[in-house]
Design a protein around this motif. Structure first.
Motif, PDB file in Angstrom:
ATOM      1  N   TYR A 327       0.784  -1.223   0.000  1.00  0.00           N
ATOM      2  CA  TYR A 327       0.000   0.000   0.000  1.00  0.00           C
ATOM      3  C   TYR A 327       0.824   1.286   0.000  1.00  0.00           C
ATOM      4  N   PRO A 328       1.870   1.420   0.819  1.00  0.00           N
ATOM      5  CA  PRO A 328       2.640   2.666   0.763  1.00  0.00           C
ATOM      6  C   PRO A 328       3.178   2.983  -0.629  1.00  0.00           C
ATOM      7  N   CYS A 329       3.498   1.958  -1.408  1.00  0.00           N
ATOM      8  CA  CYS A 329       3.956   2.203  -2.784  1.00  0.00           C
ATOM      9  C   CYS A 329       2.856   2.865  -3.600  1.00  0.00           C
ATOM     10  N   LEU A 330       1.631   2.393  -3.413  1.00  0.00           N
ATOM     11  CA  LEU A 330       0.501   2.987  -4.115  1.00  0.00           C
ATOM     12  C   LEU A 330       0.236   4.401  -3.610  1.00  0.00           C
ATOM     13  N   LEU A 349      -3.909   1.016   6.801  1.00  0.00           N
ATOM     14  CA  LEU A 349      -2.681   0.385   6.337  1.00  0.00           C
ATOM     15  C   LEU A 349      -1.497   1.331   6.487  1.00  0.00           C
ATOM     16  N   LEU A 350      -1.738   2.620   6.228  1.00  0.00           N
ATOM     17  CA  LEU A 350      -0.677   3.591   6.452  1.00  0.00           C
ATOM     18  C   LEU A 350      -0.342   3.683   7.938  1.00  0.00           C
ATOM     19  N   TYR A 351      -1.379   3.613   8.767  1.00  0.00           N
ATOM     20  CA  TYR A 351      -1.179   3.690  10.216  1.00  0.00           C
ATOM     21  C   TYR A 351      -0.291   2.544  10.703  1.00  0.00           C
ATOM     22  N   GLN A 352      -0.422   1.381  10.086  1.00  0.00           N
ATOM     23  CA  GLN A 352       0.411   0.246  10.482  1.00  0.00           C
ATOM     24  C   GLN A 352       1.881   0.509  10.172  1.00  0.00           C
ATOM     25  N   HIS A 353       2.132   1.454   9.251  1.00  0.00           N
ATOM     26  CA  HIS A 353       3.517   1.826   8.922  1.00  0.00           C
ATOM     27  C   HIS A 353       3.937   3.077   9.687  1.00  0.00           C
ATOM     28  N   GLY A 354       3.108   3.515  10.648  1.00  0.00           N
ATOM     29  CA  GLY A 354       3.371   4.766  11.343  1.00  0.00           C
ATOM     30  C   GLY A 354       4.692   4.792  12.081  1.00  0.00           C
ATOM     31  N   TRP A 355       5.173   3.606  12.496  1.00  0.00           N
ATOM     32  CA  TRP A 355       6.459   3.567  13.176  1.00  0.00           C
ATOM     33  C   TRP A 355       7.588   3.976  12.244  1.00  0.00           C
ATOM     34  N   ASP A 356       7.330   3.890  10.937  1.00  0.00           N
ATOM     35  CA  ASP A 356       8.327   4.287   9.946  1.00  0.00           C
ATOM     36  C   ASP A 356       7.752   5.465   9.167  1.00  0.00           C
ATOM     37  N   SER A 358       8.792   7.163   6.925  1.00  0.00           N
ATOM     38  CA  SER A 358       9.079   7.192   5.490  1.00  0.00           C
ATOM     39  C   SER A 358       7.918   6.653   4.672  1.00  0.00           C
ATOM     40  N   ALA A 359       6.961   5.973   5.335  1.00  0.00           N
ATOM     41  CA  ALA A 359       5.783   5.488   4.620  1.00  0.00           C
ATOM     42  C   ALA A 359       4.877   6.631   4.201  1.00  0.00           C
ATOM     43  N   PHE A 360       5.042   7.807   4.821  1.00  0.00           N
ATOM     44  CA  PHE A 360       4.246   8.983   4.508  1.00  0.00           C
ATOM     45  C   PHE A 360       5.099   9.971   3.729  1.00  0.00           C
ATOM     46  N   ARG A 361       4.421  10.863   2.993  1.00  0.00           N
ATOM     47  CA  ARG A 361       5.166  11.897   2.300  1.00  0.00           C
ATOM     48  C   ARG A 361       4.268  13.098   2.070  1.00  0.00           C
TER      49      ARG A 361
END
Length: 538
Positions: A327-330, A349-356, A358-361
């Protein structure tokens, strides 16, 4: 005497109607012609009962029109499919006999079978050749646009034999071999298995839409190699697609909707301006364990021209967070969009990457954002109270020019959105979501919430935005409909409660209204696929 008066009144009414018809019939032919051309086909045909002159005018209007549009929903309602198809064939025959040019043919048979049971292949046998004949005749006569949708005449997608849907509606192999005038083609429920590709007749095609078709991955690639001028491609509920590859220098719009077997999507379209994806990102099929679910693999090139995007996965079945790395790629793909719709699964799904982080921009150009919120069942990774998936998105995604925010709450509330009781002041005052970084939406001037019920969770979410929008000019809250629709006193209480919420802009106008009373702006994306019967049924 009363009966006599009643009869006199009735006869007077009939005389008035006849006089009205006579006055209409006395109009010049050209004016009658123009009136009939503006009527749906079904209503135009009914004028034949008024007089022979009206029947002649209807036929003349049909024969002279360069556009045959037989998509009116009332056209085939209540008719057996074969009878509706016979009417279409008669109209096309009359048009051809009068020798008028044909630029556009649109046909949609939307009637349900009279028996109430789904039709099978044998039902298509009586008119399947006619349907194919319509397409072939339109191509042969130089039509620029051909749209034929017989979706409701095919078996359910849940049938064991998917091929049954196309047994009687197979396009001929040489249909597009010769050069023609086609610019737009939209086909629903037709088989393309015999069509030979690549095809010279598709060279000038600018728009292609295929729904409930047996198109394969190889066929899509062959079509794109034939359609060098293609600017718009829509693939909808095509069950045979598994690995879709789209490579085009001129493509501006791409839709992939409800193609549930797709596990790989590769797009190389530098001119793409509009992207709509509705389907799985990560999921597990019913017969699989949750550990075996496979995500969709995305591979997009540079999308600097992208202007608007719709990404939603609501209503697509079970999903899991173990296989959510795609998902972060999309999410990166839509970073330059000006208009965007995201669903709560994507936010989660983005929230699950919240520890990183870099998943956000940053989304430096985003002016209009719509969030589609669902009602998932409670589970160990979902914080129903704080809605941290929402706050994390705004905390880690800089939105420097966001002007308009739309929140589409669930139309059918579930866990966490229950409307059993409106929130009390003490339940929301001072309550805010925990943030590690401050959020300020400087340019946000308009907020609209749809399906608003005034519950604790809704007010807490609303407070989050009101406290961070210092330039807010207008807040519009549109209530739910049906059984959830508020009474007048409830509507007034909602208005008062919202006016008491903390907000950074005291100049903002606040209104609570019913859907029919709402005349405020809508988001650019007004069709919600997770509420569409076509996709829900699948």
């Amino acid at each position: 005497m009363g009966s006599h008066l009643h009869q006199s009144s009735k006869s007077g009414s009939n005389r008035g109607a006849m006089e009205e018809v006579d006055r209409l019939s006395s109009l010049p032919d050209d004016l009658l012609h123009a009136i009939l051309r503006g009527l749906p086909l079904k209503q135009a045909v009914r004028t034949s009962s008024l007089s022979r002159r009206w029947a002649h005018q209807w036929l003349r209007a049909l024969a002279a029109s360069r556009v045959l549009d037989l998509t009116d929903r009332d056209f085939a309602r209540g008719q057996p499919p074969a009878r509706a198809a016979a009417t279409v064939s008669r109209c096309l025959r009359l048009h051809a006999e009068h020798g008028a040019p044909l630029d556009v043919l649109r046909v949609a048979l939307l009637a349900s079978p009279p028996s109430g049971s789904g039709p099978g292949p044998s039902d298509g046998a009586s008119f399947g050749r006619d349907v194919i004949g319509w397409v072939a005749a339109a191509v042969r006569r130089g039509a620029r646009e051909v749209e034929v949708d017989v979706l409701h005449l095919t078996p359910s997608q849940d049938d064991d034999d998917d091929d049954a849907a196309f047994l009687e509606l197979e396009l001929p192999g040489d249909l597009f071999q010769a050069r023609n005038s086609l610019e737009r083609v939209a086909l629903g429920g037709l088989s393309l298995r015999a069509v030979r590709l690549p095809a010279a007749g598709l060279a000038g095609l600018r728009s292609l839409s295929l729904s409930h078709a047996d198109v394969t991955d190889e066929a899509v690639r062959a079509i794109l190699s034939s359609c060098r001028a293609l600017e718009s491609l829509s693939l909808r509920s095509c069950s045979l697609l598994t690995s879709v590859s789209v490579a085009s220098e001129r493509l501006r719009e791409l839709q992939l909707l409800g193609c549930r077997a797709v596990q790989e999507l590769r797009v190389a379209a530098p001119a793409l301006e509009s992207l709509t994806l509705y389907g799985h990102v990560c999921w597990s099929e019913p017969e699989q364990s949750w550990q075996e679910g496979n995500p969709v693999y995305f591979d997009f090139g540079d999308m600097l021209a992208l202007r608007d995007a719709y990404l939603s996965h609501l209503g697509c079945g079970d999903y899991n967070i173990v296989h959510d790395m795609a998902y972060p790629c999309l999410y990166y793909v839509v970073a330059h969009a000006r208009v965007l719709t995201l669903c709560s699964i994507g936010l989660q799904l983005l929230y699950q990457h919240g520890w990183d982080e870099s998943a956000f921009r940053e989304m430096p150009k985003l002016e209009e954002l719509q969030l589609l919120l669902a009602s998932p069942e409670p589970c160990f990774y979902w914080d129903n109270e704080d809605q941290e998936h929402v706050s994390t998105f705004f905390m880690l995604t800089p939105l420097p020019v966001l002007q308009r925010l739309f929140l589409h709450l669930p139309s059918d509330p579930g866990y966490g959105w229950s409307s059993s009781a409106a929130a009390r002041p003490e339940e929301t005052d001072g309550a805010d979501m925990t943030l590690e970084h401050e959020v300020v939406l400087d340019q946000l001037t308009f907020i609209k919430v749809v399906n608003f019920r005034g519950t604790r969770r809704e007010l807490r979410l609303l407070t989050f935005f009101l406290k961070r929008a210092p330039s807010l000019d207008q807040l519009v809250l549109v209530t739910a409909e049906g059984e959830e629709a508020p009474a007048d006193e409830q509507l007034k209480a909602m208005q008062e409660r919202v006016s008491e919420l903390q907000r950074s802009s005291r100049e903002a106008r606040v209104s609570v209204c019913r859907p029919k009373e709402d005349d405020s702006p809508n988001h650019a994306h007004t069709r919600f696929f997770h509420e569409d019967d076509e996709y829900v049924a699948n």
